[in-house]
Scaffold this motif. Structure first.
Motif, PDB file in Angstrom:
ATOM      1  N   LEU A 189       0.965  -1.470   0.062  1.00 56.90           N
ATOM      2  CA  LEU A 189       0.149   0.012   0.173  1.00 56.90           C
ATOM      3  C   LEU A 189       0.895   1.153  -0.023  1.00 56.90           C
ATOM      4  CD1 LEU A 189      -2.952  -1.001   2.412  1.00 56.90           C
ATOM      5  CD2 LEU A 189      -2.837  -0.799   0.098  1.00 56.90           C
ATOM      6  N   HIS A 190       1.872   1.400   0.743  1.00 57.36           N
ATOM      7  CA  HIS A 190       2.891   2.517   0.783  1.00 57.36           C
ATOM      8  C   HIS A 190       3.493   2.631  -0.523  1.00 57.36           C
ATOM      9  CE1 HIS A 190       6.080   5.031   2.070  1.00 57.36           C
ATOM     10  NE2 HIS A 190       5.247   5.067   3.286  1.00 57.36           N
ATOM     11  N   GLY A 226     -14.742 -10.758  -2.092  1.00 59.99           N
ATOM     12  CA  GLY A 226     -13.484 -11.705  -2.297  1.00 59.99           C
ATOM     13  C   GLY A 226     -12.337 -10.884  -2.651  1.00 59.99           C
ATOM     14  N   LEU A 227     -12.327  -9.607  -2.329  1.00 54.88           N
ATOM     15  CA  LEU A 227     -11.030  -8.774  -2.403  1.00 54.88           C
ATOM     16  C   LEU A 227     -10.105  -8.655  -1.342  1.00 54.88           C
ATOM     17  CD1 LEU A 227     -12.350  -5.615  -4.545  1.00 54.88           C
ATOM     18  CD2 LEU A 227     -11.257  -7.834  -5.634  1.00 54.88           C
ATOM     19  N   THR A 228      -8.828  -8.731  -1.669  1.00 53.89           N
ATOM     20  CA  THR A 228      -8.083  -8.421  -0.423  1.00 53.89           C
ATOM     21  C   THR A 228      -7.787  -7.104  -0.291  1.00 53.89           C
ATOM     22  OG1 THR A 228      -6.088  -8.200  -1.911  1.00 53.89           O
ATOM     23  CG2 THR A 228      -6.678 -10.573  -1.071  1.00 53.89           C
ATOM     24  N   GLN A 229      -7.342  -6.576   1.018  1.00 51.34           N
ATOM     25  CA  GLN A 229      -7.046  -5.327   1.316  1.00 51.34           C
ATOM     26  C   GLN A 229      -6.485  -4.463   0.152  1.00 51.34           C
ATOM     27  OE1 GLN A 229      -8.320  -3.545   3.719  1.00 51.34           O
ATOM     28  NE2 GLN A 229      -9.157  -5.428   5.026  1.00 51.34           N
ATOM     29  N   PHE A 230      -5.472  -5.022  -0.415  1.00 53.69           N
ATOM     30  CA  PHE A 230      -4.737  -4.405  -1.641  1.00 53.69           C
ATOM     31  C   PHE A 230      -5.833  -4.380  -2.768  1.00 53.69           C
ATOM     32  CE2 PHE A 230      -1.976  -4.315  -5.222  1.00 53.69           C
ATOM     33  CZ  PHE A 230      -1.294  -3.137  -5.036  1.00 53.69           C
ATOM     34  N   GLY A 231      -6.535  -5.288  -2.922  1.00 54.67           N
ATOM     35  CA  GLY A 231      -7.503  -5.216  -4.088  1.00 54.67           C
ATOM     36  C   GLY A 231      -8.783  -4.349  -3.858  1.00 54.67           C
ATOM     37  N   ARG A 232      -9.261  -4.394  -2.579  1.00 46.17           N
ATOM     38  CA  ARG A 232     -10.159  -3.354  -2.233  1.00 46.17           C
ATOM     39  C   ARG A 232      -9.449  -1.805  -2.446  1.00 46.17           C
ATOM     40  NH1 ARG A 232      -9.395   0.510   0.860  1.00 46.17           N
ATOM     41  NH2 ARG A 232      -8.218  -0.916   2.433  1.00 46.17           N
ATOM     42  N   ALA A 233      -8.438  -1.695  -1.996  1.00 44.18           N
ATOM     43  CA  ALA A 233      -8.031  -0.082  -2.349  1.00 44.18           C
ATOM     44  C   ALA A 233      -7.782   0.078  -3.769  1.00 44.18           C
ATOM     45  CB  ALA A 233      -6.415  -0.173  -1.876  1.00 44.18           C
ATOM     46  N   MET A 318      -5.581   3.903   0.439  1.00 46.07           N
ATOM     47  CA  MET A 318      -4.355   3.132   0.604  1.00 46.07           C
ATOM     48  C   MET A 318      -3.953   2.803   2.167  1.00 46.07           C
ATOM     49  SD  MET A 318      -3.171   2.085  -2.002  1.00 46.07           S
ATOM     50  CE  MET A 318      -3.505   2.311  -3.781  1.00 46.07           C
ATOM     51  N   CYS A 319      -4.967   2.167   2.771  1.00 48.77           N
ATOM     52  CA  CYS A 319      -4.953   1.538   4.171  1.00 48.77           C
ATOM     53  C   CYS A 319      -5.647   0.430   4.392  1.00 48.77           C
ATOM     54  CB  CYS A 319      -5.671   2.713   5.141  1.00 48.77           C
ATOM     55  SG  CYS A 319      -7.296   3.071   4.889  1.00 48.77           S
ATOM     56  N   ARG A 320      -5.427  -0.201   5.575  1.00 49.23           N
ATOM     57  CA  ARG A 320      -6.429  -1.507   5.887  1.00 49.23           C
ATOM     58  C   ARG A 320      -7.591  -1.113   6.431  1.00 49.23           C
ATOM     59  NH1 ARG A 320      -4.671  -6.833   6.622  1.00 49.23           N
ATOM     60  NH2 ARG A 320      -6.454  -7.685   8.140  1.00 49.23           N
ATOM     61  N   LYS A 321      -8.808  -1.455   6.077  1.00 45.60           N
ATOM     62  CA  LYS A 321     -10.234  -0.983   6.438  1.00 45.60           C
ATOM     63  C   LYS A 321     -10.683  -2.487   6.876  1.00 45.60           C
ATOM     64  CE  LYS A 321     -10.640   2.834   3.661  1.00 45.60           C
ATOM     65  NZ  LYS A 321     -11.636   3.469   2.630  1.00 45.60           N
ATOM     66  N   GLU A 322     -11.133  -2.507   8.024  1.00 42.88           N
ATOM     67  CA  GLU A 322     -11.766  -3.464   8.753  1.00 42.88           C
ATOM     68  C   GLU A 322     -13.393  -2.849   9.211  1.00 42.88           C
ATOM     69  OE1 GLU A 322     -11.107  -6.757   8.776  1.00 42.88           O
ATOM     70  OE2 GLU A 322      -9.353  -6.762   8.330  1.00 42.88           O
ATOM     71  N   VAL A 323     -14.297  -3.597   9.156  1.00 44.31           N
ATOM     72  CA  VAL A 323     -15.758  -3.388   9.476  1.00 44.31           C
ATOM     73  C   VAL A 323     -16.016  -4.018  10.969  1.00 44.31           C
ATOM     74  CG1 VAL A 323     -18.142  -3.461   8.889  1.00 44.31           C
ATOM     75  CG2 VAL A 323     -16.548  -3.100   7.038  1.00 44.31           C
ATOM     76  N   ARG A 324     -16.438  -3.088  11.749  1.00 46.56           N
ATOM     77  CA  ARG A 324     -16.721  -3.526  13.165  1.00 46.56           C
ATOM     78  C   ARG A 324     -18.053  -3.316  13.696  1.00 46.56           C
ATOM     79  NH1 ARG A 324     -13.108  -6.333  12.147  1.00 46.56           N
ATOM     80  NH2 ARG A 324     -11.130  -6.599  13.296  1.00 46.56           N
ATOM     81  N   THR A 325     -18.497  -3.839  14.497  1.00 45.64           N
ATOM     82  CA  THR A 325     -19.970  -3.301  15.164  1.00 45.64           C
ATOM     83  C   THR A 325     -20.018  -2.732  16.171  1.00 45.64           C
ATOM     84  OG1 THR A 325     -21.197  -5.046  13.780  1.00 45.64           O
ATOM     85  CG2 THR A 325     -22.194  -4.111  15.652  1.00 45.64           C
TER      86      THR A 325
END
Length: 472
Positions: A189-190, A226-233, A318-325
């Motif tokens: 990402l960097h 099904g995307l990875t964090q890099f694919g999602r970015a 360009m960061c890691r994204k996680e969904v939380r409740t």
């Protein structure tokens, strides 16, 4: 016809014996030349005179061996292999024949049988897979190949690390290089963020099937599931990523890695570069020299790089994204840390709803709802349980170096410990504290000096030392 089937030894015997019969050589000389006794030479002469030169051949020639395996056993073994072990190699098939069918046969014999039956083809005779050459893309920025090369880039001057390589398919030019401790999502990402800031958005990236780029749990309904964090970015920035099926398919970057492992290593050796920071600072200079030497002109002068759109946030993508409740107490867990949101009007309304945790490569962390950043504080930043992290093979060297440092620290703590417990074994000699090999020292009582200096005690102690196994 009989001479054709003769061996060189038989032909030599006929030649020497013919000279004896013609009187040009004595019987003694013939025995010396043929390394036979005179009696055996006379037998051979009598055989020639009676049955001719063909009788010199060994009598067992053409006869089946007494130790040969019968045709029935051979046919049965080949049938078993064909029906049950057709995809087994000769070594494994032989083990199964012995283990399950009580048929003992040599490995090479079974290999010969399987080859003659068409079940096994040797590696030399197997047809190698043919990779047809693929032409370069027409335009600059149309396809950018990316790959990571884990190598001893600093030789013995520094640690083993990874190099993230970005190379244009149309021109063969290096567009970006970044040294990193390992090939992981944050470093990609960097590096990709720096690439996009310099060149813009390419049409597509071309990579291997590394876990950073490809997920095996894709959904047919939702493209982003099904995307990875890099694919999602990349998806947020409207950039496609294509995963090659074989390393040969992305040969441009693979060959560039070989060149870099030769030229770049030697250039850094001449400059005394031995850290990742120094190597990243030198990378632009090397890229310019590399492109001047090996870069090609594209067939089409059009540049396919696109600028970032107004609505596209490069830093946010360009960061890691996680969904939380978010819980009713306005808390959430991420990376084994409990985060507590400040009780603002906005955060109170989000209790029980989903928020997004944005983990940036530079260490920043934000909790977002839509476009709003929510203030928070951490509750337990220390992890009470240290579990081994699951890593892939490209991060193994990096993890082993961390493990080595942790183990060295534990050894130092162990060596600086408090008083030794009664009966604890000495690390160096394997003898119990305060003992002479036949008992323990009582807590708080010093050994008697006359007892410790007793010659018999000293002799027993030396024997105990000699009985200890030598260090490997």
């Amino acid at each position: 016809m009989g001479l054709i089937a003769m061996s060189e030894r038989d032909l030599q015997r006929i030649e020497v014996l013919s000279k004896v019969i013609a009187g040009r050589m004595t019987l003694v000389s013939a025995a010396h030349v043929l390394d036979l006794s005179e009696r055996q030479v006379r037998r051979l002469l009598n055989r020639i005179s009676t049955d001719g030169a063909a009788s010199i051949r060994h009598k067992a020639i053409g006869r089946p061996s007494n130790n040969r395996i019968s045709d029935g056993v051979r046919d049965y073994a080949v049938t078993l292999v064909r029906e049950c072990y057709a995809d087994f190699g000769p070594t494994l098939a032989r083990e199964k024949l012995i283990e399950l069918h009580r048929i003992s046969v040599a490995k090479e014999t079974l290999r010969q049988w399987m080859t003659e039956a068409g079940i096994w083809v040797s590696r030399r005779e197997r047809k190698k897979r043919v990779f047809q050459p693929r032409g370069r893309r027409d335009c600059f920025g149309e396809l950018v190949q990316i790959d990571g090369s884990h190598h001893w880039w600093f030789e013995n001057r520094g640690p083993k690390c990874g190099l993230l390589v970005y190379i244009d398919d149309a021109t063969g030019k290096l567009l970006h290089l970044r040294f990193a401790g390992s090939e992981n999502t944050f470093d990609y990402l960097h590096a990709t963020k720096a690439y996009l800031q310099q060149w813009g958005k390419p049409l597509a990236f071309y990579s291997d099937k590394h876990g950073v780029f490809r997920s095996t749990h894709a959904s047919e309904k939702d493209r982003t599931s099904g995307l990875t964090q890099f694919g999602r970015a990349l998806y947020e920035l409207n950039i496609d990523i294509i995963c090659a099926n074989t390393p040969q398919a992305k040969g441009r970057v693979e060959r560039a890695n070989q060149t870099l492992q030769d030229r770049l290593v030697k250039e850094m050796r001449l400059r005394g570069i031995d850290t990742i920071e120094e190597a990243n600072a030198y990378a632009p200079e090397f890229i310019a020299d590399f492109n001047a030497r090996f870069g090609k002109q594209p067939r089409n002068p059009k540049d396919m790089h696109r600028p970032l759109a107004d609505h596209e946030n490069l830093d946010g993508a360009m960061c890691r994204k996680e969904v939380r409740t978010l819980s009713q107490a306005l808390t959430l867990r991420y990376d084994k840390v409990l985060f507590i949101l400040d009780p603002t009007d906005l955060s109170r309304s989000l209790a029980g709803k989903k928020v997004v945790v944005c983990d940036y490569p530079d260490g920043r962390l934000e909790i977002m709802h839509e476009s709003f950043a929510l203030p928070y504080r951490t509750f337990d930043t220390l992890r009470s349980v240290h579990r081994a992290e699951v890593v892939d093979n490209k991060r193994l060297d990096d993890m082993l170096s961390v493990v080595a440092e942790l183990q060295a620290g534990r050894e130092q703590q162990r060596s600086k410990g408090g008083p030794r417990r009664t009966g604890q074994t000495d690390h160096m000699f394997g003898i119990r504290d305060g003992s002479t090999g036949n008992g323990y020292q009582k807590r708080g009582r010093k050994p008697r000096t006359d007892y410790m200096n007793d010659p018999a005690v000293i002799a027993r102690r030396e024997k105990a030392l000699l009985r200890q196994p030598a260090a490997e």
